[in-house]
Design a protein around this motif. Structure first.
Motif, mmCIF file in Angstrom:
data_model
loop_
_atom_site.group_PDB
_atom_site.id
_atom_site.type_symbol
_atom_site.label_atom_id
_atom_site.label_comp_id
_atom_site.label_asym_id
_atom_site.label_seq_id
_atom_site.Cartn_x
_atom_site.Cartn_y
_atom_site.Cartn_z
ATOM 1 N N LYS A 209 5.325 -0.554 -20.068
ATOM 2 C CA LYS A 209 4.292 0.209 -19.352
ATOM 3 C C LYS A 209 3.679 1.276 -20.251
ATOM 4 O O LYS A 209 2.479 1.567 -20.174
ATOM 5 N N ALA A 210 4.509 1.848 -21.143
ATOM 6 C CA ALA A 210 3.989 2.847 -22.080
ATOM 7 C C ALA A 210 3.034 2.194 -23.081
ATOM 8 O O ALA A 210 1.996 2.762 -23.425
ATOM 9 N N PHE A 211 3.377 1.006 -23.552
ATOM 10 C CA PHE A 211 2.467 0.285 -24.455
ATOM 11 C C PHE A 211 1.122 0.039 -23.767
ATOM 12 O O PHE A 211 0.063 0.146 -24.398
ATOM 13 N N GLU A 212 1.165 -0.286 -22.480
ATOM 14 C CA GLU A 212 -0.078 -0.543 -21.748
ATOM 15 C C GLU A 212 -0.890 0.740 -21.620
ATOM 16 O O GLU A 212 -2.115 0.733 -21.790
ATOM 17 N N ARG A 213 -0.207 1.854 -21.328
ATOM 18 C CA ARG A 213 -0.930 3.136 -21.212
ATOM 19 C C ARG A 213 -1.570 3.534 -22.543
ATOM 20 O O ARG A 213 -2.633 4.166 -22.558
ATOM 21 N N GLN A 214 -0.946 3.139 -23.656
ATOM 22 C CA GLN A 214 -1.490 3.473 -24.971
ATOM 23 C C GLN A 214 -2.642 2.554 -25.371
ATOM 24 O O GLN A 214 -3.235 2.724 -26.433
ATOM 25 N N GLY A 215 -2.948 1.577 -24.526
ATOM 26 C CA GLY A 215 -4.029 0.656 -24.825
ATOM 27 C C GLY A 215 -3.663 -0.414 -25.834
ATOM 28 O O GLY A 215 -4.546 -1.077 -26.383
ATOM 29 N N LEU A 216 -2.350 -0.629 -26.050
ATOM 30 C CA LEU A 216 -1.914 -1.622 -27.023
ATOM 31 C C LEU A 216 -1.877 -3.030 -26.444
ATOM 32 O O LEU A 216 -1.933 -4.011 -27.186
ATOM 33 N N ALA B 146 -6.619 -6.498 -36.526
ATOM 34 C CA ALA B 146 -7.730 -6.492 -35.567
ATOM 35 C C ALA B 146 -7.839 -7.813 -34.812
ATOM 36 O O ALA B 146 -8.570 -7.905 -33.818
ATOM 37 N N VAL B 147 -7.098 -8.853 -35.243
ATOM 38 C CA VAL B 147 -7.153 -10.149 -34.552
ATOM 39 C C VAL B 147 -6.466 -10.024 -33.197
ATOM 40 O O VAL B 147 -5.346 -9.518 -33.109
ATOM 41 N N PRO B 148 -7.102 -10.486 -32.109
ATOM 42 C CA PRO B 148 -6.465 -10.422 -30.795
ATOM 43 C C PRO B 148 -5.239 -11.333 -30.727
ATOM 44 O O PRO B 148 -5.171 -12.356 -31.415
ATOM 45 N N VAL B 149 -4.289 -10.962 -29.879
ATOM 46 C CA VAL B 149 -3.086 -11.782 -29.718
ATOM 47 C C VAL B 149 -2.792 -11.972 -28.230
ATOM 48 O O VAL B 149 -3.045 -11.088 -27.407
ATOM 49 N N ILE B 150 -2.263 -13.150 -27.913
ATOM 50 C CA ILE B 150 -1.829 -13.489 -26.562
ATOM 51 C C ILE B 150 -0.347 -13.842 -26.671
ATOM 52 O O ILE B 150 0.023 -14.768 -27.382
ATOM 53 N N MET B 151 0.493 -13.094 -25.973
ATOM 54 C CA MET B 151 1.936 -13.253 -26.099
ATOM 55 C C MET B 151 2.532 -13.672 -24.761
ATOM 56 O O MET B 151 2.256 -13.056 -23.731
ATOM 57 N N VAL B 152 3.368 -14.706 -24.791
ATOM 58 C CA VAL B 152 3.991 -15.227 -23.577
ATOM 59 C C VAL B 152 5.495 -15.268 -23.805
ATOM 60 O O VAL B 152 5.980 -16.030 -24.648
ATOM 61 N N GLY B 153 6.244 -14.449 -23.061
ATOM 62 C CA GLY B 153 7.681 -14.393 -23.284
ATOM 63 C C GLY B 153 8.463 -13.951 -22.065
ATOM 64 O O GLY B 153 8.746 -12.767 -21.906
ATOM 65 N N PRO B 154 8.831 -14.867 -21.181
ATOM 66 C CA PRO B 154 9.677 -14.493 -20.043
ATOM 67 C C PRO B 154 11.120 -14.256 -20.491
ATOM 68 O O PRO B 154 11.583 -14.802 -21.494
ATOM 69 N N LEU C 266 -0.599 -5.849 -19.558
ATOM 70 C CA LEU C 266 0.693 -6.385 -19.130
ATOM 71 C C LEU C 266 0.506 -7.223 -17.871
ATOM 72 O O LEU C 266 -0.040 -6.757 -16.863
ATOM 73 N N HIS C 267 0.966 -8.474 -17.924
ATOM 74 C CA HIS C 267 0.881 -9.389 -16.792
ATOM 75 C C HIS C 267 2.303 -9.787 -16.395
ATOM 76 O O HIS C 267 3.046 -10.337 -17.214
ATOM 77 N N LEU C 268 2.686 -9.541 -15.157
ATOM 78 C CA LEU C 268 4.068 -9.693 -14.732
ATOM 79 C C LEU C 268 4.212 -10.780 -13.682
ATOM 80 O O LEU C 268 3.474 -10.809 -12.686
ATOM 81 N N ALA C 269 5.164 -11.674 -13.905
ATOM 82 C CA ALA C 269 5.450 -12.755 -12.955
ATOM 83 C C ALA C 269 6.899 -12.625 -12.498
ATOM 84 O O ALA C 269 7.818 -12.610 -13.323
ATOM 85 N N PHE C 270 7.088 -12.536 -11.178
ATOM 86 C CA PHE C 270 8.440 -12.423 -10.620
ATOM 87 C C PHE C 270 8.714 -13.655 -9.760
ATOM 88 O O PHE C 270 7.957 -13.967 -8.839
ATOM 89 N N SER C 271 9.800 -14.349 -10.070
ATOM 90 C CA SER C 271 10.063 -15.618 -9.391
ATOM 91 C C SER C 271 10.897 -15.464 -8.126
ATOM 92 O O SER C 271 10.953 -16.395 -7.315
ATOM 93 N N ARG C 272 11.544 -14.294 -7.946
ATOM 94 C CA ARG C 272 12.396 -14.134 -6.769
ATOM 95 C C ARG C 272 12.240 -12.765 -6.125
ATOM 96 O O ARG C 272 13.178 -12.240 -5.529
ATOM 97 N N ALA C 273 11.069 -12.186 -6.240
ATOM 98 C CA ALA C 273 10.830 -10.880 -5.646
ATOM 99 C C ALA C 273 10.787 -10.987 -4.120
ATOM 100 O O ALA C 273 10.255 -11.958 -3.571
ATOM 101 N N ASP C 274 11.352 -10.000 -3.450
ATOM 102 C CA ASP C 274 11.392 -10.005 -1.988
ATOM 103 C C ASP C 274 9.989 -10.046 -1.401
ATOM 104 O O ASP C 274 9.113 -9.261 -1.785
ATOM 105 N N ALA D 98 -4.623 -7.203 -26.940
ATOM 106 C CA ALA D 98 -3.395 -7.982 -26.761
ATOM 107 C C ALA D 98 -3.154 -8.200 -25.277
ATOM 108 O O ALA D 98 -3.414 -7.320 -24.451
ATOM 109 N N GLU D 99 -2.686 -9.392 -24.952
ATOM 110 C CA GLU D 99 -2.313 -9.734 -23.580
ATOM 111 C C GLU D 99 -0.851 -10.176 -23.611
ATOM 112 O O GLU D 99 -0.483 -11.076 -24.383
ATOM 113 N N LEU D 100 -0.014 -9.549 -22.802
ATOM 114 C CA LEU D 100 1.408 -9.890 -22.763
ATOM 115 C C LEU D 100 1.764 -10.428 -21.383
ATOM 116 O O LEU D 100 1.581 -9.742 -20.372
ATOM 117 N N PHE D 101 2.291 -11.650 -21.355
ATOM 118 C CA PHE D 101 2.727 -12.290 -20.114
ATOM 119 C C PHE D 101 4.255 -12.318 -20.114
ATOM 120 O O PHE D 101 4.881 -12.985 -20.946
#
Length: 476
Positions: free
Chosen positions: A377-384, A322-330, A387-395, A357-360
């Protein structure tokens, strides 16, 4: 901390504390510290240093024709593990296929071998056939030749002695062939060079003066040139094969964060392998990572030697789900968090309450290297997780990195930190990890009203409390 503790108890420091940067010229930093060691010890203990006698070779070598003895996988506790899955994670179709590669690889676990989310898989690689043939060609030997290494005086090292071994197997399975050449190795090469042109060139790369240090950094370290690279360039060097083998370090296992959970994959484990295959910095050919390119072509049913490594770290999910988690993994830093989310999905399916949970996650382009996109995206739909997405070279978009997203989400993250959330950071230690750490320090300044110094101390305290956990590595 150890140095300060010794000093506080009255210990006398004979030499200044030595430190090295694993991403920089670590060997050079060590050699600079090490140079005065013996002279200092001799002075302190009142002994005289005898003239160094000529060093005996560690190995003698002879070519034989007897049958080869199979190599022995030593004390790492490695097992044969069959590959069950090997698939590409980058997008290779469409208008802009990814020029790079990351593989999702699963291996079956032998009976009695288990793992936990957060463990590592150690893989014992092999040097490529291309590298081995280059060595054989430089020493004018056939890869199929069988040799016996003799160790005078009963010395034992990492190489097989007193048994016939195929030269190809010796070079493929036992020694590192691509490590950056050290100054001591280049000095050994110079000692085996009579050519009046080549000898001074090698000495100019391995001396103790500032000019030699600069030359070594520019021509060897920065270009990642190995002893083999230098031997191919300096053909007049007469380094014998037995001395070359003695110079080389043992072939090391490579460690990968396991990217699965035993609650979903109990009899196998997964790893996410970024393939290192890029133009050599020396300007010719390709530089290929030893283990990633060993794993890349493995097919279903192929066998590798591997072992589960418990790092003894606290990089685990909280005991209370039940403890919240913040995950950062590019990039492949995502690997352990895929396992974490699988674990929480299984716990949720068992009816247990799981915390927010927050995933970066960051990558270059969403259409190329957004690995495990459908699963996340499926994990996000399940409420797990969110999802926070960073793109360094997106058009058509400005560069964004995970630390930018953390700053943008400071209100939500502060609320979780106030509830006791644990922070996990996985990936590059040189740029990403410090930037992420600073982003959390800034949150404590902005939301907690702390001074920068107090905020830094608070984030450090989170580490002591087991709430700020990093699994990072040097890159480049």
């Amino acid at each position: 901390a150890i140095d300060a503790g010794l000093a506080s108890h009255g210990a006398k420091s004979l030499l200044p504390l030595g430190e090295g940067d694993a991403r920089d010229d670590f060997d050079g930093q060590f050699q600079s510290w090490y140079a005065p060691v013996w002279g200092t010890l001799a002075e302190v203990f009142g002994v005289s240093l005898a003239e160094a006698s000529e060093k005996a070779d560690a190995y003698a070598i002879e070519v034989v024709s007897e049958r080869e003895v199979s190599p022995f996988v030593d004390s790492l506790g490695a097992h044969t593990m069959a590959v069950t899955t090997n698939r590409e994670l980058h997008t290779k179709t469409g208008a802009a296929p990814s020029p790079r590669s990351t593989r999702h690889i699963e291996v079956a676990l032998p009976s009695g071998v288990t793992y936990r989310a957060g463990d590592h898989l150690g893989v014992i690689p092999r040097n490529s056939a291309t590298l081995v043939r280059r060595v054989c060609a430089r020493f004018d030997l056939q890869p199929e030749a069988r040799v016996v290494l003799r160790a005078p005086g009963g010395r034992r090292g990492h190489l097989p002695v007193d048994q016939p071994t195929q030269l190809y197997r010796l070079l493929a399975d036992y020694v590192e062939l691509q490590e950056v050449a050290s100054r001591k190795q280049i000095q050994t090469m110079a000692a085996h060079t009579r050519c009046p042109h080549t000898g001074p060139k090698l000495k100019a790369l391995s001396g103790d003066d500032e000019a030699a240090h600069t030359a070594y950094r520019q021509e060897v370290f920065n270009k990642r040139r190995s002893v083999l690279d230098l031997l191919e360039e300096h053909r007049a060097c007469e380094l014998p094969l037995n001395v070359y083998l003695e110079m080389l370090p043992a072939l090391r296992p490579r460690y990968y964060s396991i990217s699965s959970s035993p609650l979903q994959l109990p009899d196998a484990c997964a790893i996410s392998v970024a393939i290192v295959d890029e133009p050599h910095r020396a300007g010719s050919g390709q530089y290929q990572g030893v283990c990633s390119n060993y794993l890349r072509p493995q097919r279903k049913g192929d066998v590798v030697f591997a072992f589960v490594k418990d790092t003894k770290s606290a990089f685990r999910l909280p005991a209370n789900p039940a403890v919240p988690v913040i995950m950062v993994g590019p990039g492949t830093g995502l690997a352990p968090f895929r396992g974490f989310l699988q674990e929480r999905a299984a716990l949720k399916a068992q009816g247990k309450a799981v915390g927010a949970a927050e995933l970066f996650f960051g990558c270059r382009r969403p259409d190329q290297d957004f690995i495990y996109a459908d699963e996340l995206k499926a994990f996000e739909r399940q409420g797990l997780t969110r999802l926070h997405l960073a793109f360094s070279r997106a058009d058509g978009q400005p560069k964004r990195y995970v630390q930018d997203l953390i700053a943008a989400e400071r209100d939500a993250l502060w609320a979780l930190l106030e509830k006791g959330a644990a922070i996990y950071v996985c990936g590059d230690a040189s740029k990403m990890a410090p930037a992420v750490r600073q982003a959390f320090i800034d949150i404590y300044v902005a939301k907690g009203g702390l001074t920068p110094a107090a905020a830094t101390a608070r984030v450090e305290a989170l580490g002591t409390e087991g709430r700020y956990l990093a699994d990072v590595w040097a890159t480049g």
